[in-house]
Design a protein around this motif. Structure first.
Motif, PDB file in Angstrom:
ATOM      1  N   ASP A 168       0.715  -1.344   0.002  1.00 29.59           N
ATOM      2  CA  ASP A 168       0.106  -0.058   0.001  1.00 29.59           C
ATOM      3  C   ASP A 168       0.884   1.309  -0.082  1.00 29.59           C
ATOM      4  OD1 ASP A 168      -2.754   1.273   0.272  1.00 29.59           O
ATOM      5  OD2 ASP A 168      -1.961   1.931   2.276  1.00 29.59           O
ATOM      6  N   TRP A 169       2.119   1.225   0.694  1.00 25.48           N
ATOM      7  CA  TRP A 169       2.770   2.383   0.769  1.00 25.48           C
ATOM      8  C   TRP A 169       3.718   2.540  -0.471  1.00 25.48           C
ATOM      9  CZ3 TRP A 169       5.249   0.792   6.170  1.00 25.48           C
ATOM     10  CH2 TRP A 169       4.390   0.970   7.021  1.00 25.48           C
ATOM     11  N   GLY A 180       2.601   1.780  -3.446  1.00 28.49           N
ATOM     12  CA  GLY A 180       1.542   2.168  -4.302  1.00 28.49           C
ATOM     13  C   GLY A 180       0.898   3.643  -4.157  1.00 28.49           C
ATOM     14  N   LEU A 181       1.619   4.271  -3.168  1.00 27.88           N
ATOM     15  CA  LEU A 181       1.473   5.796  -3.075  1.00 27.88           C
ATOM     16  C   LEU A 181       0.042   6.305  -2.633  1.00 27.88           C
ATOM     17  CD1 LEU A 181       3.896   7.240  -5.580  1.00 27.88           C
ATOM     18  CD2 LEU A 181       4.213   7.135  -3.005  1.00 27.88           C
ATOM     19  N   ASN A 182      -0.784   5.298  -2.089  1.00 29.98           N
ATOM     20  CA  ASN A 182      -2.340   5.555  -1.815  1.00 29.98           C
ATOM     21  C   ASN A 182      -2.029   6.539  -0.591  1.00 29.98           C
ATOM     22  OD1 ASN A 182      -3.076   3.665  -3.401  1.00 29.98           O
ATOM     23  ND2 ASN A 182      -2.936   2.052  -2.020  1.00 29.98           N
ATOM     24  N   TRP A 193      -2.044   8.042   3.002  1.00 33.05           N
ATOM     25  CA  TRP A 193      -1.570   7.173   4.097  1.00 33.05           C
ATOM     26  C   TRP A 193      -2.666   6.633   5.030  1.00 33.05           C
ATOM     27  CZ3 TRP A 193       3.321   6.010   5.163  1.00 33.05           C
ATOM     28  CH2 TRP A 193       3.352   5.245   6.119  1.00 33.05           C
TER      29      TRP A 193
END
Lengths: 244, 243
Positions: free
Chosen positions: A188-189, A191-193, A195
């Motif tokens: 998830d990190w 993937g730059l979603n 925070w």
């Protein structure tokens, strides 16, 4: 472990040479392992590479130790059915091997990209600190305790078994849960979603972790109650099943 | 058995040598490599921030202007825990008060366990430069010399991220955001699981909730993180303000 396993089973280790190899293997390779907590950090790369190399090498030393213990068990495995201290020791040993096997992979710089700073590492630490060293200490204490008070066995077989299964299933479930959570967070990190997504995605894992945490605490309370009852029991407790 | 004993003697000698080798690799060699980077004290850092007019210095000035009563208390405040033992007579934003605030803030960052959930290290992988870096402004990836100072001892790199990394925080949020966030994180970040820290706040004489001395110091410290990489934005440059 090297003291209690032969004492509990009343037989020597399978191979003295292999135990020497295991000891010196660990003594050789462990000191450089510290830096593996700081991969991709501003620490000089030679220290990071040496930590990766030494940590992978530790897995081989641990495997030699495990072979030795498993061969010692050969022919006496039936004892695991009713001898709870021995079962603690061997559960811990198997968890130790699983932890080190996992470590040999996730210590590489490739794995570290994803899992550093995530719950994966927390799960790994739980399996080694509680699953291995914790269970070993519990097993040793449970072997020594009745003998300290002149009893032949623990107060309650049920409490003893219940504590073991709650602790064993609890810590292994927590390890699985946190490992999965770590992968979710890590990707998830990358993937730059936003925070907050990683927090929301982690919540089901954290709720599950709370449940198994309560299981483990219950197990420890049962373990402590059994100790208390054993120490304060008036009559001498006798074992129904004699050890071989 | 004699053969085995000879083997164990060889192993003993080799083990001791390998242990020394590991020591050499893990701390002696890095120490030699990094020895030319001077270790800065908090006072050095404060003086540098004032001389370069960094955002940390302008944010400290802002805090002093927003909360003058708390700032006065900061000058008189002493606390053995953070090594702030001196009462400062010349009570205005200067190098001395700035260093004192940084010192107290750093110690309370540790005491409150902020490092349990917030790391202070940007790695060169996993898109972290995109997430935490400011393009064209910040030297994004963490490098050794920025950790060679008193405010990085003990090392606060952290081991687990529940919240985001903070080492480039000066470039991310302004000081007003941080005041609101520290009091009630959900007010600025809906869904956040960070607890509020109301004990860093007090009521002033008008009944408004303002940061207390430790709160002001903690905010100063957090706004200092990464400020050495950030150019001060236009409105805060003195020469622009005078025109």
């Amino acid at each position: 472990m090297y003291y209690f396993v032969p004492v509990i089973m009343k037989k020597p280790m399978w191979s003295h040479g292999l135990s020497l190899l295991g000891f010196w293997g660990l003594a050789f390779f462990y000191p450089m392992n510290g830096v593996h907590h700081f991969l991709w950090s501003p620490i000089p790369m030679f220290a990071q590479y040496s930590a990766v190399f030494a940590t992978v090498a530790v897995e081989f030393a641990v495997t030699s130790v495990l072979i030795n213990f498993m061969m010692t068990l050969r022919g006496s495995a039936e004892q695991l059915k009713y001898n709870v201290p021995l079962r603690y020791m061997y559960t811990g040993a198997i968890f130790y091997w699983i932890t080190c096997f996992q470590c040999a992979f996730h210590v590489t710089l490739t794995f570290q990209k994803v899992i550093h700073f995530t719950d994966w590492v927390t799960g790994h630490a739980h399996l080694i600190m509680f699953g291995t060293f914790g269970l070993w200490v519990l097993g040793m204490a449970e072997y020594v305790w009745p003998r300290l008070f002149g009893k032949e066995t623990m107060y309650s077989k049920g409490l003893s078994e219940g504590a073991y299964w709650l602790l064993m299933i609890g810590v292994f479930a927590m390890f699985f849960d946190l490992t999965a959570a770590g992968l979710v967070q890590g990707f998830d990190w990358i993937g730059l979603n936003p925070w907050i997504d990683s927090v929301n995605f982690s919540k089901p894992f954290w709720y599950f972790r709370s449940v198994v945490g309560i299981m483990m605490i219950t197990g420890l309370f049962m373990y402590a109650l059994n100790f208390y009852k054993t120490a304060t029991a008036r009559a001498g407790l006798t074992a129904e099943l004699r050890e071989t | 058995m004699g053969k085995m004993e000879r083997f164990s003697f060889v192993a003993l000698v080799a083990g001791i040598i390998f242990f020394l080798f590991a020591d050499f690799i893990s701390w002696a060699l890095p120490m030699f490599v990094l020895k030319d980077i001077p270790k800065k004290s908090v006072e050095d850092l404060a003086a540098e921030a004032v001389a370069k007019n960094t955002t940390a210095w302008s944010d400290f000035n802002k805090l002093a202007r927003y909360y003058p009563d708390t700032f006065k208390k900061l000058c008189e405040y002493t606390e053995a825990y953070s090594g702030a033992t001196e009462v400062i007579k010349d009570c205005k934003p200067n190098e001395k008060t700035f260093a004192k605030a940084l010192r107290i803030g750093h110690r309370w960052y540790i005491a409150e366990g902020c490092w349990n959930c917030h790391s202070q290290m940007v790695r060169p992988v996993s898109n972290e430069t995109l997430r935490f870096g400011i393009p064209g402004v910040s030297n994004t990836v963490s490098y050794p010399s920025e950790f060679q100072n008193e405010l990085q001892a003990p090392v606060l790199w952290g081991t687990k991220r529940i919240g985001p990394d903070l080492i480039r925080e000066a470039a991310v949020h302004d000081v007003g955001w941080h005041v609101a966030h520290l009091y009630n994180p959900q007010s600025t970040s809906p869904g956040s699981n960070m607890p509020g820290y109301p004990w860093f706040f007090e009521k002033d004489k008008n009944g408004n909730i303002v940061p207390n001395v430790r709160g002001l110091a903690l905010l100063t410290y957090v706004m200092w993180l990464g400020s050495w990489e950030v150019k001060p934005p236009e409105p805060f440059r003195i020469e622009t303000a005078e025109k």
